[in-house]
Design a protein around this motif. Structure first.
Motif, short mmCIF file in Angstrom:
data_model
loop_
_atom_site.label_atom_id
_atom_site.label_comp_id
_atom_site.label_asym_id
_atom_site.label_seq_id
_atom_site.Cartn_x
_atom_site.Cartn_y
_atom_site.Cartn_z
N VAL A 40 0.86 -1.18 0.00
CA VAL A 40 0.00 0.00 0.00
C VAL A 40 0.90 1.23 0.00
O VAL A 40 1.86 1.30 0.76
N LYS A 41 0.59 2.17 -0.89
CA LYS A 41 1.51 3.28 -1.12
C LYS A 41 0.84 4.62 -0.85
O LYS A 41 -0.32 4.83 -1.18
N THR A 42 1.63 5.50 -0.25
CA THR A 42 1.22 6.89 -0.10
C THR A 42 2.32 7.78 -0.67
O THR A 42 3.38 7.30 -1.07
N GLN A 43 2.06 9.08 -0.72
CA GLN A 43 3.00 10.03 -1.32
C GLN A 43 3.50 11.00 -0.26
O GLN A 43 2.70 11.53 0.53
N VAL A 44 4.81 11.23 -0.24
CA VAL A 44 5.41 12.17 0.70
C VAL A 44 5.43 13.54 0.02
O VAL A 44 6.32 13.84 -0.77
N VAL A 45 4.43 14.35 0.32
CA VAL A 45 4.21 15.59 -0.42
C VAL A 45 4.64 16.79 0.40
O VAL A 45 4.11 17.04 1.49
N TRP A 46 5.62 17.51 -0.14
CA TRP A 46 5.91 18.88 0.26
C TRP A 46 5.93 19.70 -1.01
O TRP A 46 6.75 19.44 -1.92
N ALA A 47 5.04 20.66 -1.10
CA ALA A 47 4.78 21.36 -2.36
C ALA A 47 6.05 21.94 -2.98
O ALA A 47 6.26 21.86 -4.19
N GLU A 48 6.91 22.53 -2.16
CA GLU A 48 8.08 23.22 -2.71
C GLU A 48 9.07 22.26 -3.36
O GLU A 48 9.93 22.68 -4.13
#
Length: 381
Positions: A40-48
């Motif tokens: 199961v996968k998620t995304q490590v999101v930091w916009a910059e």
């Protein structure tokens, strides 16, 4: 690939559909488990790490979105990702994370220190395939890499595989960035970077070509609407991994929910994959019997090329070099003046990331406005 598992690895991509809420994330993890996913996968999101604030409004399946601000709204505390990994493992699945920049790559190093080999790989999304500096940072973690290859050409894939094998990369007109020879295992996912992706664009005969050219396991990251056709046909052609978006509901408000599968659809996909997987060399016959003439439409020519639905994204969804802030004519470019981001729709694309060592230290010929891509004509000889 996961040494603990035989057969096709099925990845439930929940993305950012959890909205950073643990209760919702638990529901998604449990839905993935019940549907039969392995990872199961998620995304490590930091916009910059992904976009410049001036990237503008982007049309998505759920409607027009101010993309940088939307990505900002998806940011969660770093502790969430450690919790997500632990919860996935408790559910009997393996956690996978997409990383988009140096900060999220460093986070993967910290998670690796906590969970070790229980995190089976790290995911690089298609737009980051050309971001050689990120690939090299991920390689240095020593983790296997799952690499999506949407909106890319064979030369792009060849460069990225070379980086992940520790071979370094060429900087045209400048020289070579040398690697240290310490490569990591790579699984290459064929992908069409469109949301949703038309099934007739998939050209699945490319899978044996990619496996043969690069000597790596291959699979598909599927953005088409149908739960079964692309995954089952891909497995018949040798796919070892299938990744598809999972949501609790198409109306769940997640960025990818409109093109994701609901749990019952995802379970249908798993069933279709397992049926073909058990058919061995008869797999193509099985899918032709199940899906008829549509199978020929998704097989394609087997030539690696940009799919019609993604041609307009090449150079825009891929990473390129942009100026972080306005630079004046005559100034000397410093590394902190530059950022490697996705261009998207509003800004001007810049030079590919391989040229970063070439442009640092060069003098600017004319003013380049904040956020715009940096091009050769912007630089003095």
């Amino acid at each position: 690939m996961d040494e603990r598992q035989d057969g096709t690895i099925i990845v439930a991509e929940v993305g950012t559909g959890h909205h950073g809420e643990k209760e919702r994330a638990e529901e998604l993890i449990e839905a993935a488990r019940e549907a039969g996913a392995d990872w199961v996968k998620t995304q490590v999101v930091w916009a910059e790490e992904i976009l410049h604030p001036r990237c503008g409004v982007v049309p998505l399946p759920g409607g027009p979105v101010s993309l940088y601000e939307r990505f900002r709204s998806l940011e969660v505390p770093e502790e969430f990702y450690e919790w997500f990994a632990a919860r996935a493992l408790e559910a009997g699945m393996r956690p996978l994370f997409s990383v988009f920049g140096m900060r999220s790559a460093a986070l993967m190093g910290r998670l690796l220190a906590v969970f070790g080999g229980e995190i089976p790989a790290v995911k690089i999304a298609s737009p980051e395939l050309v971001y050689v500096q990120l690939l090299d940072a991920v390689r240095r973690l020593g983790m296997p890499v799952v690499l999506s290859s949407g909106v890319s050409l064979l030369g792009d894939i060849e460069t990225s595989i070379g980086v992940l094998r520790g071979e370094g990369w060429m900087v045209p007109g400048w020289g070579r960035v040398e690697g240290d020879g310490k490569g990591v295992p790579v699984t290459l996912l064929h992908c069409v970077t469109a949301y949703p992706a038309p099934e007739e664009d998939y050209n699945l005969r490319v899978l044996p070509l990619l496996a043969g050219l690069f000597g790596v396991p291959v699979g598909v990251s599927d953005h088409s609407r149908d739960p079964e056709l692309i995954p089952a046909t891909a497995v018949a052609l040798g796919a070892r991994m299938i990744e598809k978006h999972l949501c609790l509901s198409h109306e769940g408000g997640g960025l990818d929910d409109p093109v994701a599968l609901e749990p019952d659809e995802f379970a249908r996909m798993v069933g279709a994959v397992r049926a073909v997987e058990g058919a061995g060399e008869e797999g193509l016959r099985v899918v032709r019997e199940a899906y008829g003439a549509r199978v020929e439409g998704v097989l394609g020519s087997g030539e690696k090329r940009l799919a019609p639905a993604e041609r307009g994204n090449y150079g825009r969804s891929n990473r390129s070099i942009h100026v972080r802030r306005t630079v004046k004519a005559g100034s000397v470019l410093r590394e902190e003046d530059l950022v490697v981001v996705r261009t998207e729709k509003m800004l001007r694309p810049g030079l590919p990331p391989v040229f970063l060592p070439v442009v640092v230290g060069r003098r600017v010929a004319r003013e380049v406005e904040e956020g715009e891509g940096l091009r050769w004509e912007d630089l003095l000889p």
